[in-house]
Design an enzyme around this catalytic site. Structure first.
Site, mmCIF file in Angstrom:
data_model
loop_
_atom_site.group_PDB
_atom_site.id
_atom_site.type_symbol
_atom_site.label_atom_id
_atom_site.label_comp_id
_atom_site.label_asym_id
_atom_site.label_seq_id
_atom_site.Cartn_x
_atom_site.Cartn_y
_atom_site.Cartn_z
ATOM 1 N N LYS A 47 3.132 26.706 -24.791
ATOM 2 C CA LYS A 47 4.447 26.302 -24.259
ATOM 3 C C LYS A 47 4.304 25.113 -23.299
ATOM 4 O O LYS A 47 3.397 24.292 -23.468
ATOM 5 C CB LYS A 47 5.150 27.499 -23.605
ATOM 6 C CG LYS A 47 5.207 28.712 -24.541
ATOM 7 C CD LYS A 47 6.109 29.802 -24.074
ATOM 8 C CE LYS A 47 6.087 30.940 -25.057
ATOM 9 N NZ LYS A 47 7.006 32.022 -24.700
ATOM 10 N N GLY A 68 7.596 37.234 -23.144
ATOM 11 C CA GLY A 68 7.289 37.028 -21.730
ATOM 12 C C GLY A 68 7.766 38.139 -20.805
ATOM 13 O O GLY A 68 7.750 37.985 -19.581
HETATM 14 P P1 PGA Z 1 4.601 35.984 -24.917
HETATM 15 O O1 PGA Z 1 5.274 34.795 -25.771
HETATM 16 O O2 PGA Z 1 3.334 36.381 -25.613
HETATM 17 O O3 PGA Z 1 4.367 35.384 -23.564
HETATM 18 O O4 PGA Z 1 5.591 37.090 -24.879
HETATM 19 C C1 PGA Z 1 5.273 34.809 -27.169
HETATM 20 C C2 PGA Z 1 5.973 33.580 -27.702
HETATM 21 O O5 PGA Z 1 6.983 33.163 -27.127
HETATM 22 O O6 PGA Z 1 5.540 32.987 -28.709
#
Ligand code: PGA
Length: 251
Positions: free
Chosen positions: A12, A172
């Site tokens: 991200k 998240g």
């Molecule tokens: P996360 O994100 O593992 O932090 O939940 C997954 C994603 O958004 O691809």
């Protein structure tokens, strides 16, 4: 169902250049253990070249976090699938819920992104998933089927695209659906895909949303789970490598 699991790390909008280099170096040190698994990282686009130069191997592949739906043109600030291919990407994430929400992306736009990625020899990872409200109302399966029908072109083969089921509320948050719910959704996704693309019987369906070393083994044991799209835990070389080893143990 699929030969190898894919573990994809979505960084991200995190890490400065030094941080991206440090994480890549740490991952390349453990890469000799990645043999039984397909691994890909999705750094911020500014660091793709540096990360690509460092991984420079067959064990870790490179991907973009998004691409524009057109090949090129007057689109200030956007990045094309062709550019991602040019810097060494094999994959691109399209339709992530953060793009759908923050950039108002529609299924129609996502379908165009899938087509342009395939045209540029990239494998799109198409994200779909329900909100908490939709899960509570009992419409999770119909929401996801609708997203699939609207965003996946027909006549695709299994190897041309990948699906990532990511419940929006699990991203998240540290929360995940029950293992039964994940299995039920993955089997419904497979059924829907086969109605659109009868030749795509081996398509990989990743699970994403709060995947970590503690829950990875159970998730990878579920029927029709072809790997994981990992956000937060992919920013730690230790956690990400551990998830990859767990996937390798399953293969
Ligand atoms: P996360 O994100 O593992 O932090 O939940 C997954 C994603 O958004 O691809």
């Amino acid at each position: 169902m699929v030969d190898r699991l894919l573990i994809a790390g979505n960084w991200k909008m995190n890490l400065d250049k030094a941080g991206a280099i440090e994480l890549t170096n740490a991952l390349t040190k453990s890469q000799s253990t990645f043999k039984e698994v397909d691994v890909a990282v999705f750094p911020p686009s500014l660091w793709l070249t540096e990360v690509g130069d460092l991984i420079g191997s067959d064990n870790i592949k490179l991907g973009g976090q998004d691409c524009h739906e057109e090949l090129e043109g007057a689109h200030t600030g956007d990045i094309s699938a062709k550019m991602l291919k040019d810097v060494g990407c094999d994959y691109v994430i399209v339709g992530h819920s953060e793009r759908r929400t923050n950039h108002f992306e529609t299924n129609e736009t996502i379908k165009k992104k899938v087509l342009v990625s395939i045209q540029c020899n990239l494998c799109p990872i198409v994200c779909i998933g329900e909100t908490w409200d939709e899960r509570n109302k009992g419409t999770a399966i119909s929401t996801v089927s609708f997203q699939l029908k609207e965003s996946i072109p027909d006549e695709l083969d299994s190897h041309q695209f990948i699906i990532a089921y990511e419940p929006v509320w699990a991203i998240g948050s540290g929360k995940t659906p029950t293992f039964n719910d994940i299995e039920e959704m993955h089997s419904s996704i497979k059924e829907t895909i086969l109605t659109i693309n009868p030749k795509a019987d081996k398509v990989r369906i990743l699970y994403g949303g709060s995947v970590k070393p503690e829950n990875a083994a159970e998730i990878f044991n579920l029927e029709n789970v072809g790997g994981a799209l990992v956000g937060g835990a992919s920013l730690s070389a230790t956690d990400f490598s551990q998830i990859i080893s767990i996937a390798g143990a399953k293969n």
